[in-house]
Design a protein around this motif. Structure first.
Motif, mmCIF file in Angstrom:
data_model
loop_
_atom_site.group_PDB
_atom_site.id
_atom_site.type_symbol
_atom_site.label_atom_id
_atom_site.label_comp_id
_atom_site.label_asym_id
_atom_site.label_seq_id
_atom_site.Cartn_x
_atom_site.Cartn_y
_atom_site.Cartn_z
ATOM 1 N N MET A 1 0.849 -1.171 0.000
ATOM 2 C CA MET A 1 0.000 0.000 0.000
ATOM 3 C C MET A 1 0.896 1.236 0.000
ATOM 4 O O MET A 1 1.855 1.306 0.749
ATOM 5 N N CYS A 2 0.564 2.201 -0.832
ATOM 6 C CA CYS A 2 1.314 3.454 -0.908
ATOM 7 C C CYS A 2 0.445 4.608 -0.428
ATOM 8 O O CYS A 2 -0.770 4.603 -0.607
ATOM 9 N N ILE A 3 1.099 5.591 0.199
ATOM 10 C CA ILE A 3 0.411 6.793 0.661
ATOM 11 C C ILE A 3 1.266 8.005 0.297
ATOM 12 O O ILE A 3 2.457 7.869 0.018
ATOM 13 N N LEU A 4 0.635 9.163 0.308
ATOM 14 C CA LEU A 4 1.363 10.407 0.120
ATOM 15 C C LEU A 4 1.630 10.979 1.502
ATOM 16 O O LEU A 4 0.710 11.298 2.253
ATOM 17 N N PHE A 5 2.907 11.091 1.848
ATOM 18 C CA PHE A 5 3.334 11.563 3.158
ATOM 19 C C PHE A 5 4.297 12.728 2.974
ATOM 20 O O PHE A 5 5.373 12.558 2.414
ATOM 21 N N ASN A 6 3.882 13.905 3.395
ATOM 22 C CA ASN A 6 4.714 15.107 3.273
ATOM 23 C C ASN A 6 5.263 15.282 1.851
ATOM 24 O O ASN A 6 6.451 15.492 1.648
ATOM 25 N N GLN A 7 4.379 15.152 0.899
ATOM 26 C CA GLN A 7 4.667 15.315 -0.526
ATOM 27 C C GLN A 7 5.639 14.263 -1.070
ATOM 28 O O GLN A 7 6.249 14.442 -2.116
ATOM 29 N N ARG A 8 5.758 13.150 -0.369
ATOM 30 C CA ARG A 8 6.587 12.034 -0.832
ATOM 31 C C ARG A 8 5.703 10.808 -0.940
ATOM 32 O O ARG A 8 4.880 10.538 -0.075
ATOM 33 N N ARG A 9 5.872 10.072 -2.003
ATOM 34 C CA ARG A 9 5.138 8.820 -2.170
ATOM 35 C C ARG A 9 5.873 7.750 -1.376
ATOM 36 O O ARG A 9 7.049 7.467 -1.626
ATOM 37 N N CYS A 10 5.167 7.180 -0.404
ATOM 38 C CA CYS A 10 5.767 6.174 0.477
ATOM 39 C C CYS A 10 4.931 4.912 0.476
ATOM 40 O O CYS A 10 3.721 4.961 0.318
ATOM 41 N N ARG A 11 5.599 3.805 0.672
ATOM 42 C CA ARG A 11 4.873 2.556 0.876
ATOM 43 C C ARG A 11 4.933 2.236 2.360
ATOM 44 O O ARG A 11 5.851 2.645 3.063
ATOM 45 N N ILE A 12 3.919 1.541 2.811
ATOM 46 C CA ILE A 12 3.856 1.149 4.212
ATOM 47 C C ILE A 12 4.494 -0.221 4.352
ATOM 48 O O ILE A 12 4.178 -1.146 3.606
ATOM 49 N N GLN A 13 5.390 -0.315 5.302
ATOM 50 C CA GLN A 13 5.989 -1.610 5.635
ATOM 51 C C GLN A 13 5.643 -1.898 7.093
ATOM 52 O O GLN A 13 5.755 -1.017 7.943
ATOM 53 N N TRP A 14 5.207 -3.107 7.352
ATOM 54 C CA TRP A 14 4.810 -3.490 8.708
ATOM 55 C C TRP A 14 5.955 -4.195 9.398
ATOM 56 O O TRP A 14 6.682 -4.975 8.793
ATOM 57 N N SER A 15 6.080 -3.915 10.672
ATOM 58 C CA SER A 15 7.085 -4.566 11.497
ATOM 59 C C SER A 15 6.510 -4.659 12.904
ATOM 60 O O SER A 15 5.324 -4.405 13.108
ATOM 61 N N ARG A 16 7.340 -5.012 13.854
ATOM 62 C CA ARG A 16 6.958 -5.053 15.267
ATOM 63 C C ARG A 16 7.985 -4.242 16.047
ATOM 64 O O ARG A 16 9.186 -4.307 15.778
ATOM 65 N N HIS A 17 7.493 -3.493 17.024
ATOM 66 C CA HIS A 17 8.405 -2.753 17.892
ATOM 67 C C HIS A 17 9.129 -3.730 18.815
ATOM 68 O O HIS A 17 8.546 -4.711 19.287
ATOM 69 N N ARG A 18 10.382 -3.452 19.054
ATOM 70 C CA ARG A 18 11.249 -4.342 19.822
ATOM 71 C C ARG A 18 10.802 -4.494 21.277
ATOM 72 O O ARG A 18 10.740 -5.602 21.797
ATOM 73 N N LEU A 19 10.488 -3.399 21.953
ATOM 74 C CA LEU A 19 10.155 -3.464 23.380
ATOM 75 C C LEU A 19 8.715 -3.891 23.646
ATOM 76 O O LEU A 19 8.468 -4.739 24.505
ATOM 77 N N SER A 20 7.775 -3.307 22.933
ATOM 78 C CA SER A 20 6.361 -3.561 23.208
ATOM 79 C C SER A 20 5.782 -4.732 22.411
ATOM 80 O O SER A 20 4.774 -5.300 22.801
ATOM 81 N N GLY A 21 6.404 -5.069 21.286
ATOM 82 C CA GLY A 21 5.872 -6.117 20.417
ATOM 83 C C GLY A 21 4.665 -5.678 19.613
ATOM 84 O O GLY A 21 4.089 -6.455 18.869
ATOM 85 N N ARG A 22 4.280 -4.404 19.735
ATOM 86 C CA ARG A 22 3.117 -3.884 19.011
ATOM 87 C C ARG A 22 3.471 -3.607 17.546
ATOM 88 O O ARG A 22 4.629 -3.448 17.193
#
Length: 103
Positions: A1-22
């Motif tokens: 999935m791509c979004i426009l973020f601050n006039q830049r075309r970005c794709r979303i990459q999913w990961s997990r946070h190291r401490l919380s696991g969220r």
């Protein structure tokens, strides 16, 4: 999935946070795969969040992520705001299935 973020075309990459696991929402430059633009979520294990909730960073490199992710229906508008000593923390509901790779 791509979004426009601050006039830049970005794709979303999913990961997990190291401490919380969220779930972690990484915004990656679409034109240069692998170039991290911002991490839209905060790794705050001290926050009491429901499994479908994320803490959004709306400062520093992630400033503007909230509007871009809400517009793309990736997250809900803020459900609540937690006052922190540095910056307010915006709590939103994930609108997509981060676990199963909805990007």
């Amino acid at each position: 999935m791509c979004i426009l973020f601050n006039q830049r075309r970005c794709r979303i990459q999913w990961s997990r946070h190291r401490l919380s696991g969220r779930p972690a929402i990484l915004l990656i430059e679409a034109q240069s795969p692998g170039a991290l633009v911002a991490v839209a979520t905060l790794d705050r294990p001290d926050l009491d969040l429901a499994p479908e909730e994320v803490a959004i960073a709306e400062f520093g490199p992630a400033a503007g992520a909230l509007a871009a992710l809400v517009e793309a229906d990736v997250i809900s508008p803020p459900l609540r705001v937690i006052d922190d000593e540095d910056q307010p923390i915006l709590i939103c509901r994930l609108q997509v299935d981060a676990v199963n790779g909805a990007d």
